[in-house]
Design a protein around this motif. Structure first.
Motif, PDB file in Angstrom:
ATOM      1  N   GLY A 114       0.823  -1.201   0.000  1.00 54.21           N
ATOM      2  CA  GLY A 114       0.000   0.000   0.000  1.00 54.21           C
ATOM      3  C   GLY A 114       0.860   1.255   0.000  1.00 54.21           C
ATOM      4  O   GLY A 114       2.093   1.185  -0.018  1.00 54.21           O
ATOM      5  N   TRP A 115       0.178   2.405   0.041  1.00 54.97           N
ATOM      6  CA  TRP A 115       0.896   3.674  -0.020  1.00 54.97           C
ATOM      7  C   TRP A 115       0.444   4.580   1.120  1.00 54.97           C
ATOM      8  O   TRP A 115      -0.759   4.727   1.376  1.00 54.97           O
ATOM      9  CB  TRP A 115       0.655   4.383  -1.363  1.00 54.97           C
ATOM     10  CG  TRP A 115       1.150   3.583  -2.519  1.00 54.97           C
ATOM     11  CD1 TRP A 115       0.469   2.614  -3.208  1.00 54.97           C
ATOM     12  CD2 TRP A 115       2.456   3.639  -3.094  1.00 54.97           C
ATOM     13  NE1 TRP A 115       1.264   2.067  -4.181  1.00 54.97           N
ATOM     14  CE2 TRP A 115       2.490   2.677  -4.147  1.00 54.97           C
ATOM     15  CE3 TRP A 115       3.589   4.403  -2.847  1.00 54.97           C
ATOM     16  CZ2 TRP A 115       3.609   2.461  -4.929  1.00 54.97           C
ATOM     17  CZ3 TRP A 115       4.720   4.193  -3.638  1.00 54.97           C
ATOM     18  CH2 TRP A 115       4.721   3.238  -4.667  1.00 54.97           C
ATOM     19  N   ALA A 116       1.407   5.162   1.792  1.00 49.95           N
ATOM     20  CA  ALA A 116       1.107   6.126   2.849  1.00 49.95           C
ATOM     21  C   ALA A 116       0.950   7.511   2.237  1.00 49.95           C
ATOM     22  O   ALA A 116       1.604   7.839   1.246  1.00 49.95           O
ATOM     23  CB  ALA A 116       2.228   6.132   3.882  1.00 49.95           C
ATOM     24  N   THR A 117       0.092   8.313   2.832  1.00 45.21           N
ATOM     25  CA  THR A 117      -0.082   9.695   2.383  1.00 45.21           C
ATOM     26  C   THR A 117       0.820  10.581   3.231  1.00 45.21           C
ATOM     27  O   THR A 117       0.514  10.877   4.389  1.00 45.21           O
ATOM     28  CB  THR A 117      -1.548  10.139   2.523  1.00 45.21           C
ATOM     29  OG1 THR A 117      -2.371   9.242   1.751  1.00 45.21           O
ATOM     30  CG2 THR A 117      -1.728  11.559   2.018  1.00 45.21           C
ATOM     31  N   VAL A 118       1.933  10.964   2.662  1.00 42.72           N
ATOM     32  CA  VAL A 118       2.927  11.756   3.389  1.00 42.72           C
ATOM     33  C   VAL A 118       2.739  13.229   3.019  1.00 42.72           C
ATOM     34  O   VAL A 118       2.676  13.568   1.838  1.00 42.72           O
ATOM     35  CB  VAL A 118       4.356  11.299   3.028  1.00 42.72           C
ATOM     36  CG1 VAL A 118       5.390  12.105   3.802  1.00 42.72           C
ATOM     37  CG2 VAL A 118       4.521   9.809   3.326  1.00 42.72           C
ATOM     38  N   PRO A 119       2.631  14.121   3.997  1.00 39.07           N
ATOM     39  CA  PRO A 119       2.379  15.544   3.707  1.00 39.07           C
ATOM     40  C   PRO A 119       3.605  16.288   3.201  1.00 39.07           C
ATOM     41  O   PRO A 119       4.117  17.218   3.818  1.00 39.07           O
ATOM     42  CB  PRO A 119       1.917  16.091   5.061  1.00 39.07           C
ATOM     43  CG  PRO A 119       2.602  15.230   6.072  1.00 39.07           C
ATOM     44  CD  PRO A 119       2.646  13.849   5.450  1.00 39.07           C
ATOM     45  N   VAL A 120       4.115  15.842   2.052  1.00 47.34           N
ATOM     46  CA  VAL A 120       5.216  16.533   1.377  1.00 47.34           C
ATOM     47  C   VAL A 120       4.801  16.720  -0.077  1.00 47.34           C
ATOM     48  O   VAL A 120       4.002  15.938  -0.614  1.00 47.34           O
ATOM     49  CB  VAL A 120       6.542  15.737   1.473  1.00 47.34           C
ATOM     50  CG1 VAL A 120       7.047  15.719   2.908  1.00 47.34           C
ATOM     51  CG2 VAL A 120       6.354  14.311   0.968  1.00 47.34           C
ATOM     52  N   PRO A 121       5.309  17.748  -0.764  1.00 51.99           N
ATOM     53  CA  PRO A 121       4.846  18.063  -2.125  1.00 51.99           C
ATOM     54  C   PRO A 121       4.940  16.902  -3.104  1.00 51.99           C
ATOM     55  O   PRO A 121       4.043  16.687  -3.914  1.00 51.99           O
ATOM     56  CB  PRO A 121       5.754  19.224  -2.545  1.00 51.99           C
ATOM     57  CG  PRO A 121       6.165  19.863  -1.263  1.00 51.99           C
ATOM     58  CD  PRO A 121       6.281  18.745  -0.274  1.00 51.99           C
ATOM     59  N   GLU A 122       6.014  16.094  -3.015  1.00 55.32           N
ATOM     60  CA  GLU A 122       6.199  15.058  -4.027  1.00 55.32           C
ATOM     61  C   GLU A 122       5.204  13.912  -3.897  1.00 55.32           C
ATOM     62  O   GLU A 122       5.081  13.076  -4.797  1.00 55.32           O
ATOM     63  CB  GLU A 122       7.626  14.501  -3.988  1.00 55.32           C
ATOM     64  CG  GLU A 122       7.980  13.778  -2.701  1.00 55.32           C
ATOM     65  CD  GLU A 122       8.655  14.703  -1.704  1.00 55.32           C
ATOM     66  OE1 GLU A 122       9.318  14.184  -0.799  1.00 55.32           O
ATOM     67  OE2 GLU A 122       8.518  15.919  -1.837  1.00 55.32           O
ATOM     68  N   ASP A 123       4.461  13.850  -2.774  1.00 51.74           N
ATOM     69  CA  ASP A 123       3.497  12.772  -2.619  1.00 51.74           C
ATOM     70  C   ASP A 123       2.401  12.855  -3.679  1.00 51.74           C
ATOM     71  O   ASP A 123       1.867  11.846  -4.124  1.00 51.74           O
ATOM     72  CB  ASP A 123       2.870  12.807  -1.225  1.00 51.74           C
ATOM     73  CG  ASP A 123       2.091  11.548  -0.902  1.00 51.74           C
ATOM     74  OD1 ASP A 123       2.732  10.503  -0.735  1.00 51.74           O
ATOM     75  OD2 ASP A 123       0.844  11.606  -0.852  1.00 51.74           O
ATOM     76  N   ALA A 124       2.061  14.068  -4.099  1.00 47.63           N
ATOM     77  CA  ALA A 124       0.993  14.250  -5.081  1.00 47.63           C
ATOM     78  C   ALA A 124       1.512  14.137  -6.513  1.00 47.63           C
ATOM     79  O   ALA A 124       0.862  13.548  -7.376  1.00 47.63           O
ATOM     80  CB  ALA A 124       0.320  15.605  -4.874  1.00 47.63           C
ATOM     81  N   THR A 125       2.693  14.672  -6.775  1.00 49.45           N
ATOM     82  CA  THR A 125       3.186  14.727  -8.162  1.00 49.45           C
ATOM     83  C   THR A 125       4.144  13.588  -8.511  1.00 49.45           C
ATOM     84  O   THR A 125       4.445  13.371  -9.686  1.00 49.45           O
ATOM     85  CB  THR A 125       3.896  16.063  -8.410  1.00 49.45           C
ATOM     86  OG1 THR A 125       5.004  16.184  -7.500  1.00 49.45           O
ATOM     87  CG2 THR A 125       2.932  17.232  -8.182  1.00 49.45           C
ATOM     88  N   GLU A 126       4.668  12.902  -7.515  1.00 47.74           N
ATOM     89  CA  GLU A 126       5.573  11.754  -7.720  1.00 47.74           C
ATOM     90  C   GLU A 126       6.749  12.075  -8.651  1.00 47.74           C
ATOM     91  O   GLU A 126       6.958  11.389  -9.662  1.00 47.74           O
ATOM     92  CB  GLU A 126       4.806  10.546  -8.256  1.00 47.74           C
ATOM     93  CG  GLU A 126       3.768   9.996  -7.308  1.00 47.74           C
ATOM     94  CD  GLU A 126       3.258   8.629  -7.746  1.00 47.74           C
ATOM     95  OE1 GLU A 126       4.000   7.653  -7.566  1.00 47.74           O
ATOM     96  OE2 GLU A 126       2.142   8.560  -8.272  1.00 47.74           O
ATOM     97  N   PRO A 127       7.539  13.080  -8.327  1.00 51.84           N
ATOM     98  CA  PRO A 127       8.693  13.383  -9.186  1.00 51.84           C
ATOM     99  C   PRO A 127       9.756  12.294  -9.084  1.00 51.84           C
ATOM    100  O   PRO A 127       9.837  11.561  -8.094  1.00 51.84           O
ATOM    101  CB  PRO A 127       9.207  14.707  -8.624  1.00 51.84           C
ATOM    102  CG  PRO A 127       8.821  14.663  -7.182  1.00 51.84           C
ATOM    103  CD  PRO A 127       7.489  13.972  -7.155  1.00 51.84           C
ATOM    104  N   ASP A 128      10.571  12.218 -10.124  1.00 56.37           N
ATOM    105  CA  ASP A 128      11.656  11.241 -10.144  1.00 56.37           C
ATOM    106  C   ASP A 128      12.832  11.719  -9.304  1.00 56.37           C
ATOM    107  O   ASP A 128      13.072  12.917  -9.141  1.00 56.37           O
ATOM    108  CB  ASP A 128      12.144  11.018 -11.574  1.00 56.37           C
ATOM    109  CG  ASP A 128      11.265  10.056 -12.353  1.00 56.37           C
ATOM    110  OD1 ASP A 128      10.565   9.250 -11.713  1.00 56.37           O
ATOM    111  OD2 ASP A 128      11.290  10.119 -13.596  1.00 56.37           O
ATOM    112  N   MET A 129      13.569  10.735  -8.786  1.00 56.47           N
ATOM    113  CA  MET A 129      14.890  11.001  -8.240  1.00 56.47           C
ATOM    114  C   MET A 129      15.906  10.447  -9.231  1.00 56.47           C
ATOM    115  O   MET A 129      15.576   9.616 -10.091  1.00 56.47           O
ATOM    116  CB  MET A 129      15.061  10.347  -6.875  1.00 56.47           C
ATOM    117  CG  MET A 129      14.823   8.858  -6.851  1.00 56.47           C
ATOM    118  SD  MET A 129      14.946   8.180  -5.172  1.00 56.47           S
ATOM    119  CE  MET A 129      14.432   6.485  -5.478  1.00 56.47           C
ATOM    120  N   ILE A 130      17.129  10.921  -9.123  1.00 55.78           N
ATOM    121  CA  ILE A 130      18.194  10.502 -10.038  1.00 55.78           C
ATOM    122  C   ILE A 130      19.000   9.384  -9.392  1.00 55.78           C
ATOM    123  O   ILE A 130      19.489   9.538  -8.260  1.00 55.78           O
ATOM    124  CB  ILE A 130      19.105  11.685 -10.387  1.00 55.78           C
ATOM    125  CG1 ILE A 130      18.295  12.790 -11.081  1.00 55.78           C
ATOM    126  CG2 ILE A 130      20.261  11.235 -11.274  1.00 55.78           C
ATOM    127  CD1 ILE A 130      19.062  14.074 -11.286  1.00 55.78           C
TER     128      ILE A 130
END
Length: 451
Positions: free
Chosen positions: A65-81
């Motif tokens: 499952g997925w936790a809802t973390v109150p940080v901006p990337e939780d909604a947009t799911e940006p990539d990391m390098i």
């Protein structure tokens, strides 16, 4: 042979034996310690210098499952390098083709390490030691069970039956005959480890039926955590070859001992001398302060060492697991044991961590508590010279209590990063809520018609 292979360890090149690799597994550790990433043809890997994965893989729970973390990337799911750390390249000898695994460094697109990545958390703690002119050294011990295949979660877990056909034959602690019960599995573990370039310091039978322990040589915390991360996978693969499962659950079988990941620590100064010993061989102030830090701060870090509801079933009094944060010399009833050693090898063994912990986070948490003790010049409680089981204080009794302590541990958050602490807490609370939705056999047996 492609250019990048010249930067790979010798063991990886020997495994290939002059042949080109066919597939590369680009992997990272998520919060539970599961290998996440991508597999690709080796020719494609050789043409790329970096790869991408969404940062939110660190928001995933152990159930998928997925936790809802109150940080901006939780909604947009940006990539990391992801950038290959070629020094970690190692064989995957159980595969049908010539496959190498490579652990990757994880960075933000704007630069800097991804805070929630467990390997980065450990690197951050190790760097804090280096900033003080110190070098931490660790040696982990890995306990695990070989169990019969369990395809129905409703069935109890039972030990794998070895060559004698009797489970009790594999319950004789330190017995070589007990180790021989599972000889073919152990032979593959040795073969896989050799192919991957890992040195096993020893393997012993523990007190549980089908329970084994593998000890690793001491060394760099990040390198040793990488090895534990790899070892969990290779041990599982060796077991599967022989029709059984390897499990690293803290308490997989009722009425059997739990499985721990004991962590031995020492710290070197800029000259390579062990700071736990004075020049005359006596115990130093730093030795006391490190122990004092573990006693003072481990309660708040337990959730990193015991990350699941099952973890706390291991902490049973008089059942081969510590239930306290007492310290003692050569005292296995204490949570913090000082093994017999020469002054230059003086070390502290943390016996609290379960084998179910993420090795990066378990080692990071233990080192962070010791470093806080060094910084704060913490004094330990008096040594326990008797049975430490008479004192069951210090270890939280459940996951929720451990999370409450962790959330208030601001000194610990400063070393591991506040963002990591936030993500970890939210993920663990989400897992706990998922667990509460499941009704156990105990509840059905004792509550159904009695309450």
């Amino acid at each position: 042979m492609t250019d990048w292979l010249s930067h790979a360890p010798e063991a990886a090149r020997l495994y290939l034996d002059g042949r080109a690799p066919e597939e590369i597994e680009c992997i990272v550790s998520d919060l539970p310690g599961i290998a996440r990433g991508k597999a690709m043809p080796a020719t494609k890997f050789a043409r790329q210098s970096r790869f991408f994965l969404p940062r939110t893989i660190f928001h995933q729970t152990i159930t998928g499952g997925w936790a809802t973390v109150p940080v901006p990337e939780d909604a947009t799911e940006p990539d990391m390098i992801l950038t290959p750390d070629y020094s970690t390249a190692t064989a995957a000898p159980w595969t049908a083709d010539r496959t190498l695994q490579v652990i990757h460094d994880m960075e933000l697109q704007q630069g800097g390490p991804v805070p929630a990545a467990p390997r980065n958390v450990l690197k951050r703690v190790v760097q804090a030691y280096h900033d003080r002119g110190l070098t931490p050294i660790v040696a982990p011990e890995m306990e695990f069970y070989l169990v019969a295949r369990n395809t129905d979660p409703g069935d109890e877990i039972v030990p794998m039956i070895g060559r004698t056909g009797r489970a009790a034959a594999a319950r004789q602690a330190y017995s070589l005959s007990a180790v021989d019960e599972y000889g073919p599995v152990i032979d593959d573990i040795y073969d896989f480890a050799e192919a991957q370039g890992f040195e096993i310091d020893g393997i012993t039978q523990e007190g549980g039926a089908g329970q084994l322990e593998i000890n690793l040589r001491h060394g760099s915390p990040v390198k040793l955590a990488d090895e534990v991360f790899f070892f969990k996978r290779l041990i599982r693969e060796a077991a599967l070859r022989h029709g059984c499962f390897a499990t690293f659950m803290a308490k997989p079988i009722e009425k059997e001992p739990g499985s721990s990941m004991h962590i031995h620590h020492s710290v070197l100064d800029a000259d390579g001398a062990n700071i736990f010993s004075n020049a005359d061989g006596s115990e130093s102030d730093a030795f006391r302060h490190f122990i004092g830090g573990l006693q003072a701060h481990l309660p708040s870090a337990i959730v990193l060492l015991a990350p699941y509801v099952n973890s706390y079933r291991r902490y049973v009094k008089d059942f081969a697991a510590p239930v306290n944060l007492e310290w003692g010399r050569d005292n296995r009833t204490a949570g913090l044991r000082i093994p017999v050693a020469e002054p230059q090898a003086r070390r502290v063994e943390n016996r609290i961590a379960g084998m179910d912990c993420n090795p990066y986070l378990g080692i990071a948490a233990s080192l962070a508590c010791g470093l806080l003790g060094l910084d704060q010049r913490s004094e330990p409680r008096p040594e326990c010279t008797g049975d430490a089981y008479t004192n069951d204080q210090g270890v939280p009794r459940g996951l929720f209590d451990a999370l409450e302590l962790f959330d208030g541990a601001h000194d610990l958050h400063a070393l591991t990063s506040a963002e990591f602490a936030q993500v970890y807490s939210v993920v663990k609370r989400t897992e706990y809520d998922e667990y509460l939705q499941v009704i156990s056999p105990w509840e059905r047996e004792h509550l159904l018609i009695n309450v």
